[in-house]
Design an enzyme around this catalytic site. Structure first.
Site, PDB file in Angstrom:
ATOM      1  N   SER A 136       0.829  -1.205   0.000  1.00  0.00           N
ATOM      2  CA  SER A 136       0.000   0.000   0.000  1.00  0.00           C
ATOM      3  C   SER A 136       0.862   1.253   0.000  1.00  0.00           C
ATOM      4  O   SER A 136       0.560   2.234  -0.677  1.00  0.00           O
ATOM      5  CB  SER A 136      -0.923  -0.006   1.219  1.00  0.00           C
ATOM      6  OG  SER A 136      -1.798   1.096   1.194  1.00  0.00           O
TER       7      SER A 136
ATOM      8  N   TRP B 181       2.339   1.720  -3.425  1.00  0.00           N
ATOM      9  CA  TRP B 181       1.267   2.139  -4.331  1.00  0.00           C
ATOM     10  C   TRP B 181       0.980   3.630  -4.181  1.00  0.00           C
ATOM     11  O   TRP B 181       0.716   4.325  -5.161  1.00  0.00           O
ATOM     12  CB  TRP B 181       0.021   1.306  -4.041  1.00  0.00           C
ATOM     13  CG  TRP B 181      -1.189   1.662  -4.845  1.00  0.00           C
ATOM     14  CD1 TRP B 181      -1.393   1.398  -6.176  1.00  0.00           C
ATOM     15  CD2 TRP B 181      -2.377   2.308  -4.377  1.00  0.00           C
ATOM     16  NE1 TRP B 181      -2.640   1.843  -6.556  1.00  0.00           N
ATOM     17  CE2 TRP B 181      -3.256   2.410  -5.475  1.00  0.00           C
ATOM     18  CE3 TRP B 181      -2.781   2.802  -3.137  1.00  0.00           C
ATOM     19  CZ2 TRP B 181      -4.520   2.995  -5.374  1.00  0.00           C
ATOM     20  CZ3 TRP B 181      -4.036   3.390  -3.025  1.00  0.00           C
ATOM     21  CH2 TRP B 181      -4.899   3.485  -4.134  1.00  0.00           C
ATOM     22  N   HIS B 182       1.051   4.138  -2.953  1.00  0.00           N
ATOM     23  CA  HIS B 182       0.740   5.545  -2.714  1.00  0.00           C
ATOM     24  C   HIS B 182       1.817   6.489  -3.221  1.00  0.00           C
ATOM     25  O   HIS B 182       1.505   7.596  -3.670  1.00  0.00           O
ATOM     26  CB  HIS B 182       0.515   5.795  -1.217  1.00  0.00           C
ATOM     27  CG  HIS B 182      -0.869   5.472  -0.759  1.00  0.00           C
ATOM     28  ND1 HIS B 182      -1.241   4.216  -0.319  1.00  0.00           N
ATOM     29  CD2 HIS B 182      -1.985   6.234  -0.689  1.00  0.00           C
ATOM     30  CE1 HIS B 182      -2.517   4.227   0.013  1.00  0.00           C
ATOM     31  NE2 HIS B 182      -3.001   5.435  -0.206  1.00  0.00           N
ATOM     32  N   GLY B 183       3.095   6.110  -3.118  1.00  0.00           N
ATOM     33  CA  GLY B 183       4.122   7.023  -3.586  1.00  0.00           C
ATOM     34  C   GLY B 183       5.501   6.676  -3.078  1.00  0.00           C
ATOM     35  O   GLY B 183       5.712   5.646  -2.427  1.00  0.00           O
TER      36      GLY B 183
END
Length: 511
Positions: free
Chosen positions: A360, A363-365
């Site tokens: 996660s 995926w966010h950055g």
């Protein structure tokens, strides 16, 4: 097209990119009504409509030309890799690693060029597309497996008939969710296009299979989303986590700093509430999100939701809070990571949770703040699960009995602690850099770490054994223990901010 939006951007004090994004989300509302008027027996026209609208968004509207070509490349690579390697166990992992790796590459580029969150570029839509493409790969793989090996979700979402390229492009570029979500599975998209979702009896529009009530719910979501956006515009500029790293914040007393952090967290979340509620309403206008009829024949539309703000702000515990935030991403993480990395025949445990939170974060950055938040999130999930299993059974009423005062007090304190921890752990997510994140936590006195780490030390140092022994002495039933472990209630009237049943079945905790 920037010149068209400059006056409005100046009037509201927002960037041109932000105004263009919101405009795209609002344009989707009338376009949703156009989509449903395309006959269901002409599905190719519906696919072409999705593709055309998305092209309008990316090219003349947002000017993301090279970014769109990258997205198109991901779509085509996924399509042909899945088509020609559908029977290989390596295929879904190859697509997952390739697509997530490409996203991470663009996240790193964003960091190198120090682009602010106000700048609209490819990574936002790419995050949504990553969920859709990797889920499709697993759905195709599940479609080639024996049905006996699949669980309920895998069986329902499995793809057994490989789509045409036009169908796949229509799915990947489904216009209400192409920019910021919501994501949806390929089978749900095809059911939407062919109107197979609307088979239940009830009121329908103009004799068609499309249930009535769609516009009522969709436009109500639009008004709600605009209200959240208004709150963010009015309050968000002066009430956000960046204030925590200013000299003024250090001059305040520690209790006031903690209270201000709660305000900052709520104000920061309103922009997510706004965007996700707006896209949910637009999706509903296309017919997406239909969940059946009530006993009175009224249609319900909960399936396109990505957030439940009331549950976030008033949670009964951390589990329901987590389950009600970025819900489509939760489904993706559960189905494409959490369950897939767990060896067959074993139950997911701590490391499954940690790897899921790590995914996660990627995926966010590429900012350090994301990793601090999600690393802490893994420990929070474990601590919350242990607390539910060990404390909650003491407060659950006997079967058939009304909720007690003790249970209400337990829920109240659970909500307070959940919000305190949420607003603490979310600060690096917005502050992003290591320096600002650590500064923010230090100025809050590290209270979130004290709560979470203190809880884990207690449970692993003998607290779990003590609580289990006490439960046994008091004759607490296995039903109560199971209800506590899952976060669901026993068959009694527990009404404090519960997740709606449709969501409670779809999104179990990441633990």
């Amino acid at each position: 097209m920037d010149a068209l939006f400059l006056p409005l951007a100046g009037a509201v004090g927002a960037s041109v990119d932000q105004v263009k994004l919101i405009s795209c989300l609002l344009i989707a509302y009338p376009l949703g009504s156009v989509f449903v008027r395309i006959p269901a027996d002409k599905p190719n026209l519906r696919h072409l409509f999705n593709i055309s609208v998305s092209l309008f968004y990316f090219l003349p509207m947002l000017g993301i030309y090279t970014g769109f070509l990258q997205l198109l490349g991901d779509i085509l690579i996924t399509y042909f890799a899945a088509k020609f390697s559908s029977t290989s166990k390596i295929m879904p992992w190859f697509i997952f690693i390739f697509i997530l790796g490409h996203l991470m590459f663009n996240h790193i580029i964003r960091v190198i060029y120090d682009l602010s969150y106000e700048t609209i570029e490819v990574t936002g839509p790419q995050m949504v597309l990553t969920m859709k493409l990797t889920t499709f790969a697993w759905n195709v793989w599940d479609g080639r497996r024996d049905a006996k090996e699949l669980d309920k979700w895998q069986l329902e979402k499995s793809v057994r008939e490989f789509p045409s390229l036009l169908e796949f492009l229509g799915y990947a570029l489904y216009f209400p969710g192409v920019l910021v979500g919501p994501s949806l599975e390929f089978t749900d998209y095809m059911n939407l296009v062919h109107e197979k979702t609307f088979t239940a009896p009830g009121k329908h529009e103009g004799g068609r299979r499309l249930p009535s009530g769609r516009k009522r719910v969709g436009y109500r979501k639009m008004i709600t989303g605009l209200a959240f956006l208004g709150v963010f515009v009015v309050l968000g500029g002066s009430n956000n986590y960046s204030v925590m790293v200013t000299p003024w914040f250090t001059e305040q007393s520690w209790p006031k700093r903690v209270l201000l952090a709660q305000l900052y967290g709520t104000c920061e979340r309103t922009k997510y509430y706004a965007i996700w509620t707006l896209t949910e309403g637009a999706s509903i206008l296309t017919g997406n999100g239909f969940t059946g009829f009530t006993s009175t024949g009224q249609s319900t539309w909960n399936g396109a939701a990505n957030v439940i703000p009331t549950v976030i702000e008033f949670p009964s515990n951390f589990k329901v809070l987590l389950d009600s935030w970025n819900m489509k991403a939760n489904v993706w993480l559960r189905e494409c990571v959490y369950k897939r990395i767990t060896p067959k025949g074993q139950k997911p445990g701590f490391w499954s949770s940690m790897l899921t939170f790590a995914t996660s974060a990627f995926w966010h950055g590429a900012q350090v703040g994301y990793y601090l938040t999600f690393l802490m999130g893994g420990f929070i999930t474990s601590a919350a699960r242990l607390a539910r299993m060990n404390f909650r059974p003491f407060f659950l009423p006997a079967e058939g009995q009304p909720t007690t005062t003790a249970k209400r007090l337990y829920d109240f304190f659970g909500a307070v602690i959940s919000l305190l921890v949420l607003n603490y752990v979310a600060s690096p997510f917005m502050l992003l850099t290591w320096k600002d994140s650590i500064t923010g936590w230090a100025r809050l006195g590290w209270y979130g770490h004290a709560i979470v780490i203190g809880s884990l030390v207690f449970f692993y140092a003998g607290g779990t054994g003590f609580c289990r022994s006490l439960q046994k002495k008091r004759g607490i039933s296995a039903t109560k223990k199971e209800a506590s472990a899952s976060g669901t209630a026993t068959p009694v009237a527990e009404k404090t901010f519960q997740v709606p049943p449709a969501f409670d079945k779809v999104i179990p905790p990441l633990e």
